[in-house]
Design an enzyme around this catalytic site. Structure first.
Site, short mmCIF file in Angstrom:
data_model
loop_
_atom_site.label_atom_id
_atom_site.label_comp_id
_atom_site.label_asym_id
_atom_site.label_seq_id
_atom_site.Cartn_x
_atom_site.Cartn_y
_atom_site.Cartn_z
NE ARG A 110 -8.26 -1.82 4.93
CZ ARG A 110 -6.94 -1.87 5.17
NH1 ARG A 110 -6.45 -2.70 6.05
NH2 ARG A 110 -6.14 -1.07 4.51
CE1 TYR A 111 -12.59 0.68 4.71
CE2 TYR A 111 -10.91 1.10 3.06
CZ TYR A 111 -11.37 1.23 4.35
OH TYR A 111 -10.62 1.89 5.28
NE ARG A 114 -14.03 2.45 -0.96
CZ ARG A 114 -14.12 2.91 0.28
NH1 ARG A 114 -13.28 3.81 0.72
NH2 ARG A 114 -15.04 2.46 1.09
CB CYS A 123 8.88 4.47 -5.34
SG CYS A 123 7.69 3.44 -4.47
CB CYS A 127 8.91 8.38 1.15
SG CYS A 127 8.48 8.81 -0.55
CB CYS A 130 7.44 4.10 2.66
SG CYS A 130 6.28 3.10 1.71
NE ARG A 132 0.72 -1.05 0.81
CZ ARG A 132 -0.13 -0.22 0.18
NH1 ARG A 132 0.32 0.61 -0.73
NH2 ARG A 132 -1.42 -0.26 0.45
CG ASP A 292 -0.18 3.69 8.65
OD1 ASP A 292 -1.24 3.89 9.25
OD2 ASP A 292 -0.06 3.80 7.42
CG ASP A 329 -5.04 2.78 7.34
OD1 ASP A 329 -5.87 1.87 7.20
OD2 ASP A 329 -4.68 3.54 6.43
CE LYS A 336 -6.58 4.99 3.81
NZ LYS A 336 -6.64 3.60 3.27
C1 LIG Z 1 -6.92 3.48 1.95
C2 LIG Z 1 -7.54 2.34 1.36
C3 LIG Z 1 -8.58 2.49 0.42
C4 LIG Z 1 -9.09 3.84 -0.01
O1 LIG Z 1 -9.81 4.48 1.01
P1 LIG Z 1 -10.52 5.89 0.74
O2 LIG Z 1 -11.04 6.28 2.08
O3 LIG Z 1 -11.60 5.66 -0.28
O4 LIG Z 1 -9.47 6.82 0.22
C5 LIG Z 1 -9.15 1.37 -0.12
N1 LIG Z 1 -8.72 0.12 0.24
C6 LIG Z 1 -7.75 -0.05 1.13
C7 LIG Z 1 -7.34 -1.43 1.48
C8 LIG Z 1 -7.11 1.04 1.72
O5 LIG Z 1 -6.12 0.85 2.61
S1 SF4 Z 2 5.47 6.63 0.18
FE1 SF4 Z 2 6.27 4.54 -0.17
S2 SF4 Z 2 5.11 3.78 -1.90
FE2 SF4 Z 2 4.85 6.00 -1.89
S3 SF4 Z 2 6.44 6.80 -3.25
FE3 SF4 Z 2 7.26 6.86 -1.18
S4 SF4 Z 2 8.34 4.92 -0.94
FE4 SF4 Z 2 7.00 4.68 -2.71
#
Ligand SMILES: *Cc1c(COP(=O)(O)O)cnc(C)c1O
Ligand code: SF4
Length: 376
Positions: A110-111, A114, A123, A127, A130, A132, A292, A329, A336
């Site tokens: 996305r960025y 990174r 995992c 959690c 989560c 995801r 989220d 986010d 973010k």
């Molecule tokens: C959260 C995230 C990051 C990391 O963001 P930072 O602000 O550097 O911690 C990088 N890529 C994606 C897609 C993310 O969701």
């Molecule tokens: S927050 Fe989601 S990805 Fe992270 S450890 Fe928990 S279940 Fe796994």
């Protein structure tokens, strides 16, 4: 071999590889086990099968002693509830647009500088909040060797990427044998300077942090940073503290990220206790995530205005480096953002109002917009 003392419970703190696999296998994964432990009622157990169909259960062994002692901050994070089947119209399966920004399977970019590499969706703890949860725990989503190769092809071709963030799932739930080739491949990316690992391991499977694991990290030859996901001070048992200590003593900068969760850490006292403990362990609070809009997680959300008030209350009460940034986010995946309390506000061409973090008093200050300064 490095072996440490036995804890009072007789749980071996021996960091011998293999020990952590045993600890992992002692987590509770079936509703009937939760009934046996008295964590859910018999009636509920059947209905929880529907919850488990969406998102697996894993109550980590590391939390069990605390949960048995009645610690709700631990139980709420990992014991499934029927409320997870309540969906609000604004909730999404992919709340932050992971898929929209995924050029190849397992990778989110996305960025520009990174990229996220999701090496596994398994995992050591599932959690319940989560974001995801619709991807995580499903083994079919894991990247195989071929998927990994395609992801690395992308990373090799995109020389603007300076940092690879290993996430998932929990990357450290993989064995050293699976992780070693990943770090080896990272070593081959000359444009990448930093490898960041997002993990919940130090508190949910502390035995996993072994000297051998640190040796795997070193194979990348990169600056390795760990961001540990920790939400409640009660997660910081002696064993968890030792785990974080091994990372820090191993020369790895460790940051902490937390999720603001109703009934877990949504009070001034809970946050102050968490962040004071973390910095005492030489772990720097990084982000406090506003949850989220993930489907079935409404029972964890507090109003955003309350989140802001909680973060505002930390400044003036904690060392500056013990205060995380409140992060949100933007739904849909456009990034973010930091949600900041307003300490400074411009009220006129040259007038500012500043709010004191000590007593909340407002001070009006005159600051000229531009210094017109001529030496003649
Ligand atoms: C959260 C995230 C990051 C990391 O963001 P930072 O602000 O550097 O911690 C990088 N890529 C994606 C897609 C993310 O969701
Ligand atoms: S927050 Fe989601 S990805 Fe992270 S450890 Fe928990 S279940 Fe796994």
């Amino acid at each position: 071999m490095s072996s440490e003392k036995m804890s009072s419970e007789g749980t071996s703190l021996d960091t011998h590889p293999g020990n952590w696999a045993r600890a992992l296998s002692k987590g509770l994964i079936e509703p009937v086990q939760l009934v046996r432990e008295g964590l859910v009622g018999q009636q509920e157990a059947h209905a929880l099968d529907a919850v488990k169909d969406v998102f697996d259960i894993r109550v980590p062994q590391a939390f069990l002693a605390g949960i048995r002692a009645g610690d709700a901050t631990l139980a709420r994070q990992v014991v499934p509830r029927l409320e997870e089947l309540v969906f609000l119209p604004e909730e999404l399966e992919d709340p932050i647009g992971d898929e929209r920004f995924s050029p190849v399977e397992g990778l989110t970019h996305r960025y520009p500088d990174r990229a996220l590499l999701k090496v596994t969706y398994q995992c050591a703890s599932y959690c319940r909040f989560c974001f995801r949860r619709y991807k995580v725990s499903d083994a079919d989503n894991n990247l195989g060797a071929e998927g990994l190769e395609r992801a690395f092809e992308y990373l090799r071709a995109h020389t603007e990427i300076r940092e690879v963030i290993l996430t998932g799932g929990d990357p450290l739930s993989l064995t050293d044998a699976k992780l070693a080739p990943v770090f080896q491949s990272l070593a081959g990316l000359s444009h990448v300077a930093i490898v960041r690992i997002h993990t919940r391991i130090p508190t949910v499977l502390p035995e996993r942090v072994t000297p051998e694991l640190l040796a795997v990290f070193r194979r990348s030859g990169k600056a390795v940073w760990v961001v540990a996901h920790i939400n409640a001070v009660s997660e910081l048992t002696d064993v968890a503290k030792a785990s974080l200590g091994r990372l820090v003593d191993g020369g790895i900068p460790v940051l902490a990220q937390s999720v603001l969760l109703k009934g877990v850490n949504d009070s001034h006292e809970a946050l102050v206790a968490l962040y004071r403990s973390l910095v005492t362990l030489r772990v720097v609070p990084y982000y406090l995530h506003y949850p989220d809009l993930a489907r079935g997680t409404n029972h964890f959300r507090v109003p955003l205005s309350r989140a802001l008030a909680l973060v505002r209350g930390l400044r003036g009460n904690l060392s500056g480096f013990a205060i995380p940034r409140l992060i949100l986010d933007i739904p849909g995946g456009t990034g973010k953002i930091v949600v900041e309390p307003e300490w400074a506000r411009q009220t006129g061409p040259q007038t500012w109002v500043f709010t004191s973090p000590v007593n909340g008093a407002e001070t009006v200050v005159n600051y000229p917009e531009e210094q017109s300064f001529s030496p003649e």
